[in-house]
Scaffold this active site. Structure first.
Site, PDB file in Angstrom:
ATOM      1  CG  LEU A 101      27.836 -55.192  83.522  1.00 56.05           C
ATOM      2  CD1 LEU A 101      28.607 -56.300  82.832  1.00 56.05           C
ATOM      3  CD2 LEU A 101      27.106 -54.322  82.505  1.00 56.05           C
ATOM      4  CG  PHE A 152      34.840 -57.926  89.275  1.00 56.73           C
ATOM      5  CD1 PHE A 152      35.448 -58.510  88.177  1.00 56.73           C
ATOM      6  CD2 PHE A 152      34.863 -56.554  89.380  1.00 56.73           C
ATOM      7  CE1 PHE A 152      36.065 -57.741  87.210  1.00 56.73           C
ATOM      8  CE2 PHE A 152      35.478 -55.768  88.410  1.00 56.73           C
ATOM      9  CZ  PHE A 152      36.074 -56.367  87.318  1.00 56.73           C
ATOM     10  CE  LYS A 153      34.643 -57.881  83.223  1.00 60.24           C
ATOM     11  NZ  LYS A 153      35.575 -58.872  83.852  1.00 60.24           N
ATOM     12  CG  ASP A 154      27.128 -60.467  88.587  1.00 56.44           C
ATOM     13  OD1 ASP A 154      26.755 -60.364  87.401  1.00 56.44           O
ATOM     14  OD2 ASP A 154      27.284 -61.557  89.167  1.00 56.44           O
ATOM     15  CB  THR A 162      31.930 -58.365  80.106  1.00 56.33           C
ATOM     16  OG1 THR A 162      33.201 -58.118  80.654  1.00 56.33           O
ATOM     17  CG2 THR A 162      31.158 -57.074  80.017  1.00 56.33           C
TER      18      THR A 162
END
Ligand SMILES: *Cc1c(COP(=O)(O)O)cnc(C)c1O
Length: 497
Positions: free
Chosen positions: A116, A111-113, A147
């Site tokens: 980011l 989900f950090k995409d 991350t």
């Protein structure tokens, strides 16, 4: 209306959102917050009639008011395009009587995409005007696994930017390790660190606070910045999927416009669930926000007792991205629930640094608990959820998602629609998922596990993960905490020579 940000620990310095994004953390160690958050609500009917990208524009426009509409729409087009494996970006699917918000369809399968892919675009725009004009930016980030790769993927090749990633040696999955170690790009640097994630994160904070290092880098036209979830440019994009998931539920007829929705969030640094609170402030009808912890349950204890105590054993779990003892973004939540009392926040944070713990006043805890519920799941619970969810519902979930599912199942239903945030592809953690499904994984590497998981469940691994088996390892550095500062300095010299 004031549109500036300031530190959680003092409101003397006001900065624009562009400046806040470039700086990452405030000079006094606090996090950037806005006092005007929620003065203007988003138009929910409009959100329900549009797609993810348009809602991203609306949300970012509200949270980052000094960006022009053209700048925002260019950033959204670049961040949420073909690199996502579905045009919906973050689809909502069925999970028994509840819902799964799938946040793992981006280039690194976690989900950090969402944040980011966007942050480098925002930084690129911000660096063109104002105080950073012309300076090269070196992103320095500590990662517990996800991350790091997401930052590398987002920043690789972005003009005027470099990215240095530190991860705890031996404490990320072998697929996460390969994702980082194989990262190509002339502007990237990757190192393992002897220690755990908090060691990495604490040392990165010290690197940011090192005035002498900053001085030497400034002479060479370089500034350090953060891509960690404390950055306003990380937090703001995450607000989008709360609104967009709500819109999807309205469109499928699961809820009606105005109905309250409960979100259950597997959390470590408190970034993801804080974005849900921001969505609530911006007018989304959020019921409870349920904070789900693994056995590193410092948040569950805090939300139960009002005392945050980081002096406790650090557990290595099968949901490693939540193996965190110091939840950085909690400071923002404290700021809002202490009515913007910077002095109080500063003294709580001083307690945390000096004594290892702090306690919030009872009235503050009560207000926090009116919004945030909590629960925990240990590794056995997590494995049981993975297999139970597969057997009973035919849905394959990763260990982080399983932590949230367990906590949601234990929460009394209140009639509202309930959404579990699914933060990673199960294939990112194939070995643990396979073992949870009662398969023997002895002696199998990450790829053998991926293949076995695909065979057992008739599902398909994301191409960006299965393709790693043919990629060359490019990064082999290992550092002690003491060596991290010099590693950053050398990376700046190499990238911006
Ligand atoms: C980072 C991460 C989390 C926790 O998110 P926070 O923003 O730190 O609360 C949960 N699951 C996965 C897979 C992650 O990568």
């Amino acid at each position: 209306m004031n549109s500036f940000y300031h530190s959680t620990r003092s409101n003397s310095d006001s900065v624009t959102s562009k400046q806040a994004i470039l700086r990452g953390i405030a000079p006094d160690g606090g996090l950037y917050v806005a006092d005007w958050l929620g003065e203007k609500k988003l138009n929910l009917a409009r959100v329900c009639g549009q797609g993810f990208q348009q809602t991203a524009e609306l949300v970012l426009g509200a949270l980052l008011p000094d960006f022009t509409a053209d700048e925002i729409s260019a950033c959204v087009a670049a961040a949420y395009g073909e690199q996502w494996d579905t045009p919906a970006c973050c689809p909502v699917t069925k999970l028994g009587d509840d819902w799964l918000l799938e946040l793992y369809h981006g280039p690194t399968s976690a989900f950090k995409d969402v944040a980011l892919q966007m942050l480098p675009q925002l930084m690129g725009v911000a660096s063109k005007d104002g105080e950073a004009g012309g300076k090269n930016i070196m992103i320095v980030t500590a990662t517990s696994g996800d991350t790091g790769k997401a930052a590398l993927d987002g920043f690789a090749g972005v003009d005027g930017c470099g990215v240095t990633v530190f991860y705890p040696e031996g404490k990320v999955s072998d697929i996460q390790y390969l994702q980082m170690a194989t990262q190509a790009g002339a502007n990237v640097a990757v190192s393992a660190v002897r220690g755990n994630f908090d060691d990495c994160q604490t040392t990165v904070k010290q690197i940011f606070a090192d005035r002498e290092l900053a001085g030497r880098l400034a002479e060479k036209g370089c500034v350090l910045s953060s891509a960690n979830s404390i950055n306003v440019g990380r937090l703001a994009p995450q607000v989008t999927y709360y609104f967009d998931s709500y819109a999807q539920l309205v469109r499928t007829g699961a809820i009606e416009l105005g109905d309250v929705v409960t979100y259950c969030v597997p959390t470590g640094n408190f970034g993801d669930v804080l974005a849900g609170y921001y969505a609530k402030l911006l007018g989304l009808p959020v019921g409870k926000l349920i904070v789900a912890s693994n056995s590193n349950d410092v948040l569950t204890d805090f939300l139960t007792t009002g005392t945050y105590n980081r002096l406790r054993p650090f557990n290595k779990t099968i949901s490693p991205s939540m193996d965190i003892l110091v939840s950085s973004n909690l400071e923002r939540m404290l700021y809002y629930f202490c009515d913007g009392d910077c002095e109080l926040v500063a003294s709580l944070m001083a307690d945390l640094a000096e004594k290892g713990s702090y306690t919030v006043p009872p009235a503050v805890l009560e207000r926090i608990r009116s919004v945030f519920a909590c629960g925990r799941a240990d590794d056995d619970d997590t494995r049981a959820q993975i297999s139970g969810t597969w057997d009973k519902l035919g849905v394959l979930i990763d260990p982080h998602t399983a932590v949230a599912k367990k906590v949601l199942d234990e929460t009394a239903a209140d009639g509202s629609a309930r959404v579990v945030l699914s933060t990673a592809s199960p294939y990112k953690f194939s070995a643990d998922v396979l073992a949870a499904l009662d398969e023997d994984t002895d002696g199998m590497n990450g790829f053998a596990c991926m293949d076995a998981l695909a065979a057992k469940t008739s599902t398909v691994a994301p191409a960006q993960l299965s393709g790693l088996r043919d990629a060359a390892v490019l990064h082999t550095d290992v550092n002690d905490r003491e060596g991290m500062g010099a590693f950053v300095e050398a990376a700046c010299a190499r990238v911006f020579q």
